[in-house]
Design a protein around this motif. Sequence first.
Motif, mmCIF file in Angstrom:
data_model
loop_
_atom_site.group_PDB
_atom_site.id
_atom_site.type_symbol
_atom_site.label_atom_id
_atom_site.label_comp_id
_atom_site.label_asym_id
_atom_site.label_seq_id
_atom_site.Cartn_x
_atom_site.Cartn_y
_atom_site.Cartn_z
ATOM 1 N N TYR A 211 -104.781 -14.795 -7.976
ATOM 2 C CA TYR A 211 -103.897 -15.667 -8.749
ATOM 3 C C TYR A 211 -104.331 -17.133 -8.708
ATOM 4 O O TYR A 211 -103.683 -17.974 -9.340
ATOM 5 N N ASP A 226 -95.433 -19.481 -13.665
ATOM 6 C CA ASP A 226 -94.455 -18.428 -13.397
ATOM 7 C C ASP A 226 -94.405 -17.418 -14.540
ATOM 8 O O ASP A 226 -94.232 -16.210 -14.313
ATOM 9 N N GLU A 227 -94.547 -17.910 -15.762
ATOM 10 C CA GLU A 227 -94.582 -17.024 -16.927
ATOM 11 C C GLU A 227 -95.784 -16.082 -16.846
ATOM 12 O O GLU A 227 -95.671 -14.890 -17.155
ATOM 13 N N ARG A 229 -97.371 -15.131 -14.087
ATOM 14 C CA ARG A 229 -97.138 -14.171 -12.999
ATOM 15 C C ARG A 229 -96.314 -12.986 -13.499
ATOM 16 O O ARG A 229 -96.631 -11.827 -13.242
ATOM 17 N N THR A 230 -95.242 -13.307 -14.229
ATOM 18 C CA THR A 230 -94.366 -12.259 -14.751
ATOM 19 C C THR A 230 -95.097 -11.389 -15.763
ATOM 20 O O THR A 230 -94.992 -10.155 -15.731
ATOM 21 N N GLN A 231 -95.861 -12.029 -16.660
ATOM 22 C CA GLN A 231 -96.582 -11.286 -17.701
ATOM 23 C C GLN A 231 -97.605 -10.338 -17.093
ATOM 24 O O GLN A 231 -97.714 -9.168 -17.497
ATOM 25 N N LEU A 233 -97.730 -9.029 -14.066
ATOM 26 C CA LEU A 233 -97.071 -7.912 -13.390
ATOM 27 C C LEU A 233 -96.534 -6.910 -14.408
ATOM 28 O O LEU A 233 -96.666 -5.687 -14.224
ATOM 29 N N ASP A 234 -95.959 -7.402 -15.491
ATOM 30 C CA ASP A 234 -95.494 -6.507 -16.559
ATOM 31 C C ASP A 234 -96.667 -5.716 -17.145
ATOM 32 O O ASP A 234 -96.527 -4.519 -17.465
#
Length: 247
Positions: A211, A226-227, A229-231, A233-234
């Motif tokens: 990361y 943060d966006e 990180r979420t993307q 993982l999705d």
Amino acid sequence: MIDFHCHIDLYPDPASVLNEVDVRGTYVLAVTTTPKAWRGTRKLVGTRKRVRVALGLHPELATQRYSEVALLCGLLPEARFVGEIGLDGSSVHRGSLDLQHDVFERILEASAKQGGRIMSIHSRGAATLVLDALEKHRGAGVPILHWFSGTDRELERAIAMGCWFSIGPAMLKSRKGRELASRMPLKRVLTETDAPFARSGSKPLMPWQAYDCLVELGSITGAETDELRTQILDNLRSLPKRSSNAF
């Protein structure tokens, strides 16, 4: 954290790296360079919930390990992930491209017969040839182009074909790497290290450093860290889950 292309077995002390992976909660795809290394790496990884082992035959080893192609194809029913596979057209390995191509085609054909696999693919200096082979073997699975370094036109073709991409800190150090990454669809991007080959200064990158590329990726895409990180993982969770080996 997600490291979708890491040579865990090639660290000097892989067991300690895996223990730290557990502590940090890092998801890792441990790619292998030869089929004979696959079972040993699986034993090393054990029952860790966030680490998966990919069955591979690196194109740089195609000449020395050609006899292991049949072994790889025989092990495919046991493997959900395949990698590192592909082609290398760099000056050092260009002379073995015909043999590499034979190996790659056989792996893709065998993967298609098994219903498709998630594949981590090397394409340095040979992106068009890799894409040609993937187009020929559409049923081989989900192609994730690791550290893609092709031309703009090759990238456009890869995107149109539905390819995914794994990028990392080392890739984003170069201007070309950043330019390519800026044009990749974020819904098809995963993070990687390619460690221990890729390094941070004098030391090999560690899986939990994948990361480290997110700040740079955010600066070239306009997305918040943060966006991203979420993307990412999705994205990992959206990969096909047709076996217990899926993340």
